[in-house]
Write a protein that holds these residues in place. Structure first.
Motif, PDB file in Angstrom:
ATOM      1  N   LEU A  69      -2.469  -6.365   2.234  1.00  0.00           N
ATOM      2  CA  LEU A  69      -2.297  -4.959   2.593  1.00  0.00           C
ATOM      3  C   LEU A  69      -1.290  -4.828   3.723  1.00  0.00           C
ATOM      4  CD1 LEU A  69      -6.059  -3.952   2.640  1.00  0.00           C
ATOM      5  CD2 LEU A  69      -4.397  -3.499   0.818  1.00  0.00           C
ATOM      6  N   ARG A 126       0.905  -1.841   6.144  1.00  0.00           N
ATOM      7  CA  ARG A 126       0.915  -0.452   6.606  1.00  0.00           C
ATOM      8  C   ARG A 126       2.272  -0.196   7.231  1.00  0.00           C
ATOM      9  NH1 ARG A 126      -4.131   1.771   9.976  1.00  0.00           N
ATOM     10  NH2 ARG A 126      -3.771   3.996   9.738  1.00  0.00           N
ATOM     11  N   LEU A 178      -8.427   2.617   3.778  1.00  0.00           N
ATOM     12  CA  LEU A 178      -7.493   1.711   4.442  1.00  0.00           C
ATOM     13  C   LEU A 178      -7.089   2.218   5.821  1.00  0.00           C
ATOM     14  CD1 LEU A 178      -5.295   0.637   1.416  1.00  0.00           C
ATOM     15  CD2 LEU A 178      -7.144  -0.627   2.526  1.00  0.00           C
ATOM     16  N   GLY A 209      -7.944  -0.927   7.142  1.00  0.00           N
ATOM     17  CA  GLY A 209      -6.734  -1.675   6.808  1.00  0.00           C
ATOM     18  C   GLY A 209      -6.008  -2.189   8.038  1.00  0.00           C
ATOM     19  N   PHE A 244       0.383   2.812   2.758  1.00  0.00           N
ATOM     20  CA  PHE A 244      -0.172   1.474   2.553  1.00  0.00           C
ATOM     21  C   PHE A 244       0.429   0.894   1.283  1.00  0.00           C
ATOM     22  CE2 PHE A 244      -3.371   3.537   5.142  1.00  0.00           C
ATOM     23  CZ  PHE A 244      -3.620   2.567   6.098  1.00  0.00           C
TER      24      PHE A 244
END
Length: 145
Positions: free
Chosen positions: A51, A53, A104, A108, A120
């Motif tokens: 993941l 960002r 998230l 996240g 994301f």
């Protein structure tokens, strides 16, 4: 692994276990038909997906959404001549589902630079490979043959 190259291949489970301990990795993607590499902080989701960002308006989001990318993280101890490297390869998908985005946002990865409109990116772990320098095996707690 070549028999005498000093490295041992790691299985998927060991690779993901080590990757989960890392905080910074590198995404490898295509930018203007050329390879590009960008270091990023990340988090491993419960299913092994990487993941990221970032800013919703970033070049990265436009370049990777729907594309197959690679993500690599490693740990190296130059003094001990030890280390490992893990690569996750798979499609990068911009998270558009509002419920998933909200999840998230809470759980996240944290962005090191806050953006007004954050996005994301999820890298699905279709192929997970890892290698460890055999000399460093005891340091990382990996069972090797």
């Amino acid at each position: 692994m070549y028999r005498n190259d000093g490295f041992c291949e790691l299985n998927r489970q060991e690779s993901l276990r080590l990757l989960a301990k890392a905080t910074v990795g590198r995404i490898v993607y295509t930018r203007q038909a050329l390879p590009a590499i960008l270091p990023l902080n990340f988090l491993l989701d419960t299913d092994g997906a990487v993941l990221l960002r970032t800013s919703e308006a970033s070049e990265l989001v436009r370049a990777v959404d729907g594309a197959v990318v690679a993500f690599e993280a490693d740990e190296v101890d130059p003094a001990a001549h030890a280390g490992w490297s893990v690569v996750v390869t798979g499609p990068a998908i911009l998270v558009n589902d509002p419920a998933e985005h909200d999840r998230l946002a809470l759980t996240g990865p944290r962005s090191w630079v806050p953006w007004p409109q954050e996005a994301f990116v999820r890298i699905e772990p279709e192929l997970v490979t890892g290698r460890m320098l055999i000399g460093g095996r005891s340091q990382y707690g990996v069972e090797l043959p």
